[in-house]
Design a protein around this motif. Structure first.
Motif, mmCIF file in Angstrom:
data_model
loop_
_atom_site.group_PDB
_atom_site.id
_atom_site.type_symbol
_atom_site.label_atom_id
_atom_site.label_comp_id
_atom_site.label_asym_id
_atom_site.label_seq_id
_atom_site.Cartn_x
_atom_site.Cartn_y
_atom_site.Cartn_z
ATOM 1 N N PHE A 48 0.809 -1.244 0.041
ATOM 2 C CA PHE A 48 0.023 0.112 0.138
ATOM 3 C C PHE A 48 0.724 1.227 -0.108
ATOM 4 O O PHE A 48 1.899 1.366 0.749
ATOM 5 C CB PHE A 48 -0.929 0.156 1.180
ATOM 6 C CG PHE A 48 -1.570 -1.180 1.428
ATOM 7 C CD1 PHE A 48 -3.020 -1.331 0.517
ATOM 8 C CD2 PHE A 48 -1.323 -2.276 1.950
ATOM 9 C CE1 PHE A 48 -3.732 -2.483 0.839
ATOM 10 C CE2 PHE A 48 -2.073 -3.478 2.055
ATOM 11 C CZ PHE A 48 -3.374 -3.498 1.598
ATOM 12 N N GLN A 49 0.420 2.104 -0.922
ATOM 13 C CA GLN A 49 1.265 3.542 -0.834
ATOM 14 C C GLN A 49 0.191 4.613 -0.691
ATOM 15 O O GLN A 49 -0.792 4.890 -1.441
ATOM 16 C CB GLN A 49 1.708 3.799 -2.417
ATOM 17 C CG GLN A 49 2.732 5.081 -2.369
ATOM 18 C CD GLN A 49 3.443 5.225 -3.593
ATOM 19 O OE1 GLN A 49 2.857 4.824 -4.606
ATOM 20 N NE2 GLN A 49 4.879 5.669 -3.492
ATOM 21 N N PRO A 50 0.629 5.160 0.539
ATOM 22 C CA PRO A 50 -0.355 6.320 0.943
ATOM 23 C C PRO A 50 -0.590 7.461 0.094
ATOM 24 O O PRO A 50 0.393 7.735 -0.818
ATOM 25 C CB PRO A 50 0.283 6.717 2.273
ATOM 26 C CG PRO A 50 1.142 5.812 2.558
ATOM 27 C CD PRO A 50 1.938 5.166 1.485
ATOM 28 N N GLN A 51 -1.748 8.143 0.089
ATOM 29 C CA GLN A 51 -1.987 9.295 -0.459
ATOM 30 C C GLN A 51 -2.553 10.523 0.480
ATOM 31 O O GLN A 51 -3.080 10.268 1.534
ATOM 32 C CB GLN A 51 -3.231 9.320 -1.428
ATOM 33 C CG GLN A 51 -2.878 7.999 -2.509
ATOM 34 C CD GLN A 51 -4.253 7.629 -3.300
ATOM 35 O OE1 GLN A 51 -5.273 7.928 -2.783
ATOM 36 N NE2 GLN A 51 -4.118 6.859 -4.332
ATOM 37 N N ILE A 52 -1.956 11.533 0.313
ATOM 38 C CA ILE A 52 -2.007 12.596 1.500
ATOM 39 C C ILE A 52 -2.993 13.932 0.877
ATOM 40 O O ILE A 52 -2.728 14.429 -0.260
ATOM 41 C CB ILE A 52 -0.844 13.267 1.869
ATOM 42 C CG1 ILE A 52 0.015 12.193 2.459
ATOM 43 C CG2 ILE A 52 -0.846 14.541 2.773
ATOM 44 C CD1 ILE A 52 -0.599 11.440 3.700
ATOM 45 N N SER A 72 -5.697 10.394 2.769
ATOM 46 C CA SER A 72 -6.958 10.465 2.119
ATOM 47 C C SER A 72 -7.080 9.348 1.329
ATOM 48 O O SER A 72 -8.246 9.179 0.675
ATOM 49 C CB SER A 72 -6.824 11.741 1.047
ATOM 50 O OG SER A 72 -5.729 11.635 0.119
ATOM 51 N N GLY A 73 -6.125 8.372 1.212
ATOM 52 C CA GLY A 73 -6.515 7.048 0.488
ATOM 53 C C GLY A 73 -4.911 6.166 0.429
ATOM 54 O O GLY A 73 -3.935 6.573 0.982
ATOM 55 N N LEU A 74 -4.977 5.010 -0.115
ATOM 56 C CA LEU A 74 -4.042 4.207 -0.286
ATOM 57 C C LEU A 74 -4.261 3.329 -1.289
ATOM 58 O O LEU A 74 -5.363 3.045 -1.631
ATOM 59 C CB LEU A 74 -4.088 3.010 1.062
ATOM 60 C CG LEU A 74 -3.713 3.577 2.402
ATOM 61 C CD1 LEU A 74 -4.154 2.494 3.474
ATOM 62 C CD2 LEU A 74 -2.342 3.915 2.694
ATOM 63 N N LEU A 113 -5.230 14.104 -8.315
ATOM 64 C CA LEU A 113 -3.935 13.373 -7.592
ATOM 65 C C LEU A 113 -2.875 13.269 -8.435
ATOM 66 O O LEU A 113 -2.840 13.041 -9.569
ATOM 67 C CB LEU A 113 -4.641 11.915 -7.158
ATOM 68 C CG LEU A 113 -3.670 11.038 -7.010
ATOM 69 C CD1 LEU A 113 -3.022 11.295 -5.212
ATOM 70 C CD2 LEU A 113 -3.890 9.368 -7.057
ATOM 71 N N ALA A 114 -1.649 13.690 -7.691
ATOM 72 C CA ALA A 114 -0.453 13.558 -8.485
ATOM 73 C C ALA A 114 0.156 12.457 -8.145
ATOM 74 O O ALA A 114 0.653 12.219 -6.799
ATOM 75 C CB ALA A 114 0.419 15.019 -8.480
ATOM 76 N N GLU A 115 0.749 11.586 -9.016
ATOM 77 C CA GLU A 115 1.405 10.417 -8.495
ATOM 78 C C GLU A 115 2.946 10.665 -8.862
ATOM 79 O O GLU A 115 3.332 11.491 -9.779
ATOM 80 C CB GLU A 115 0.816 9.040 -9.404
ATOM 81 C CG GLU A 115 1.206 9.120 -10.799
ATOM 82 C CD GLU A 115 0.712 7.881 -11.522
ATOM 83 O OE1 GLU A 115 0.256 7.035 -10.719
ATOM 84 O OE2 GLU A 115 0.998 7.736 -12.663
ATOM 85 N N HIS A 130 -4.509 15.974 -4.145
ATOM 86 C CA HIS A 130 -3.814 14.999 -3.359
ATOM 87 C C HIS A 130 -2.648 14.500 -3.835
ATOM 88 O O HIS A 130 -2.200 14.802 -5.167
ATOM 89 C CB HIS A 130 -4.825 13.762 -3.531
ATOM 90 C CG HIS A 130 -6.030 13.957 -2.844
ATOM 91 N ND1 HIS A 130 -6.324 13.649 -1.610
ATOM 92 C CD2 HIS A 130 -7.274 14.606 -3.357
ATOM 93 C CE1 HIS A 130 -7.999 14.063 -1.266
ATOM 94 N NE2 HIS A 130 -8.306 14.617 -2.653
ATOM 95 N N LEU A 131 -1.633 14.028 -2.988
ATOM 96 C CA LEU A 131 -0.406 13.680 -3.706
ATOM 97 C C LEU A 131 0.112 12.333 -3.155
ATOM 98 O O LEU A 131 -0.539 11.755 -2.142
ATOM 99 C CB LEU A 131 0.743 14.512 -2.922
ATOM 100 C CG LEU A 131 0.523 16.069 -3.354
ATOM 101 C CD1 LEU A 131 1.917 16.855 -2.875
ATOM 102 C CD2 LEU A 131 0.515 16.490 -4.741
ATOM 103 N N GLN A 132 0.775 11.563 -3.965
ATOM 104 C CA GLN A 132 1.372 10.330 -3.955
ATOM 105 C C GLN A 132 2.618 9.860 -4.332
ATOM 106 O O GLN A 132 3.104 10.568 -5.407
ATOM 107 C CB GLN A 132 0.306 9.268 -4.422
ATOM 108 C CG GLN A 132 0.764 7.798 -4.433
ATOM 109 C CD GLN A 132 -0.312 6.875 -5.243
ATOM 110 O OE1 GLN A 132 -1.469 7.217 -5.207
ATOM 111 N NE2 GLN A 132 0.289 5.846 -5.725
#
Length: 510
Positions: A260-264, A272-274, A452-454, A472-474
């Protein structure tokens, strides 16, 4: 293909089959009638006219190197036949030949960007550029939608060094901007090369396939790559073959695990997500990520079996987080196109969510850009629409790599747009990328979507994306993908750091 179509066998060889073409039969009848009605002189004059027409319009001329239209349409059998003839001629004279397969890098992205008609125009112009770089006796034949076979007439010295020099000249000829759809477009091309003495068998079919294998290897290594065919597979190919043979057992025994990679959230700083990603701790090759696993995965039902297994691991983890009071936001899952076309996709998702007592709104389905151009696009859209109807969040990735699928966004009720690493990289220094990202963020706000920026790799990239309005960022600048057992400690440390930091109100968050 008969010898007369390849050319170089004399006038008689060309004219004999030319007279048998159906469109010339009326002329032959006219010759006979002229002899009957007007005598020998008229018959001779008309016969000469028919011979001229047959010579000028014979298939041999249309198929010759001088008169060919290299980008007109794919014709693989022609390339194989010409190679067969070159191999025969070279064998008789002690000469050698070579086959090069050439294509533009990232052809799918070009097709999405240009559309079918302009893409065809681009391919034809590439064919003309390649043709103009070669000798008169060499041939250029289009073999599929985006690739050409370059067939070199027999010569004493087609060695590796000469082939590399030729490949570089061919690349340079295509790097000059090409006029397409009112704009100048520069493309990079990859090349695969097979020398006749290295071909797996001495025939055109085997030699062309070998050059295609080398071209695939070149394309996989990035823009402008050149690869030579060798009977010994390169280490990367051997590794993929080994992994492909081991993946079925790895899936069945649970060796491939969900990480799992967190999203902020940039508004509040909270998780805010994974995103769930498959990882495989291989006994010989170490930790393998999603790209290596999917590249080695054989086609067929294994794609769904792997996705289904990873999804169930992720849903079980999500249920555990909820039971323990951890707010993890959305669970993002990237589904390959082969899964998005499964006719039972929505039903299986509902069964899995009900089995873990989870609401569909917790699940985010990430639609990759190549799914938009999938041959079964209708099934993809149907499944996404149904998933949106039951409450799943739909996210579109791959922005900037081609046209935005507006109809798919509307019907699938896309709620989040994902900015790829190609747009995020160097965002803190590249003003043009800043303008593009700002435009996407403004568009998303106007459509009441989130962004969301990955692949965020540094704090400076993170700060700039926040200034440009990305929600959101990841990426590794936040946290690398981690197994379930490590997520609790990371979330606790992140929340503790967040609580110790003074909060500054934003225009969106409290």
């Amino acid at each position: 293909m008969s010898r007369w179509r390849i050319g170089g066998f004399g006038k008689g060889a060309r004219l004999r089959p030319a007279f048998l073409r159906p469109e010339l039969l009326p002329f032959l009848i006219a010759v006979a009638l002229a002899g009957h009605w007007f005598g020998a002189p008229a018959m001779i004059l008309l016969s000469l006219t028919v011979m001229s027409v047959a010579w000028m319009t014979s298939p041999a001329r249309a198929a010759s190197g001088q008169g060919a239209a290299p980008g007109s349409r794919p014709h693989r059998p022609e390339a194989e036949a010409v190679l067969d003839q070159f191999l025969q001629d070279g064998g008789r004279n002690g000469l050698r030949t070579a086959c090069l397969v050439v294509g533009p890098d990232d052809a799918n992205a070009l097709l999405l960007r240009l559309g079918h008609d302009d893409f065809e125009a681009l391919i034809r112009r590439i064919g003309a550029r390649l043709h103009g770089t070669l000798r008169d006796a060499d041939r250029v034949v289009r073999i599929d939608r985006a690739h050409f076979a370059i067939l070199l007439s027999p010569t004493p010295h087609p060695d590796i060094e000469n082939m590399i020099q030729l490949a570089v000249r061919l690349q340079a000829s295509c790097e000059v901007a090409l006029p397409v759809a009112g704009q100048s477009l520069a493309v990079s091309i990859h090349l695969g090369i097979c020398l006749s003495e290295r071909a797996p068998a001495r025939n055109g079919t085997a030699m062309l396939m070998a050059a295609e294998d080398a071209a695939l290897e070149a394309e996989a290594h990035g823009p402008g790559a050149i690869r030579m065919f060798s009977a010994t597979p390169p280490p990367e190919a051997q590794r993929r073959e080994e992994l492909a043979a081991e993946i079925p057992a790895a899936i069945d025994t649970g060796q491939i695990l969900a990480c799992f990679q967190p999203q902020i959230s940039m508004d509040t700083g909270v998780v805010s997500g994974l995103e769930v990603m498959p990882h495989w701790k291989h006994p010989r090759h170490g930790l393998l990520g999603p790209a290596e696993i999917l590249a080695a995965l054989p086609p067929g039902d294994l794609v769904w079996k792997l996705t289904d297994g990873i999804l169930r691991q992720a849903l079980e983890s999500l249920r555990t987080w909820e039971r323990d009071g951890f707010g993890t936001g959305l669970l993002s899952v990237v589904f390959p196109p082969a899964v998005l076309t499964h006719p039972k996709l929505t039903d299986r998702l509902q069964w899995a969510l009900e089995g873990f007592d989870l609401e569909p709104a917790r699940l985010c389905l990430v639609l990759q850009g190549d799914a938009v151009s999938h041959p079964d696009e209708g099934m993809v859209l149907r499944n996404l629409t149904r998933c949106a109807e039951i409450g799943c969040v739909i996210e579109l990735s791959g922005l900037g790599g081609g046209p935005i699928p507006v109809e798919m966004m509307r019907r699938a009720a896309v709620r989040r747009l994902r900015l790829p690493r190609s747009l995020v990289s160097r965002i803190d220094r590249e003003t043009e990328q800043q303008k593009i990202v700002a435009a996407f963020a403004a568009m998303a706000d106007g459509l009441r979507m989130e962004t969301l920026a990955e692949g965020v790799a540094s704090q400076s990239e993170s700060a700039m994306l926040a200034q440009l309005g990305c929600r959101h960022l990841q990426g590794d600048a936040i946290a690398a993908p981690m197994p379930f057992a490590e997520t609790r400690d990371w979330i606790e440390r992140h929340n503790a750091k967040l609580n110790a930091t003074p909060r500054i109100p934003t225009r969106r968050g409290g």
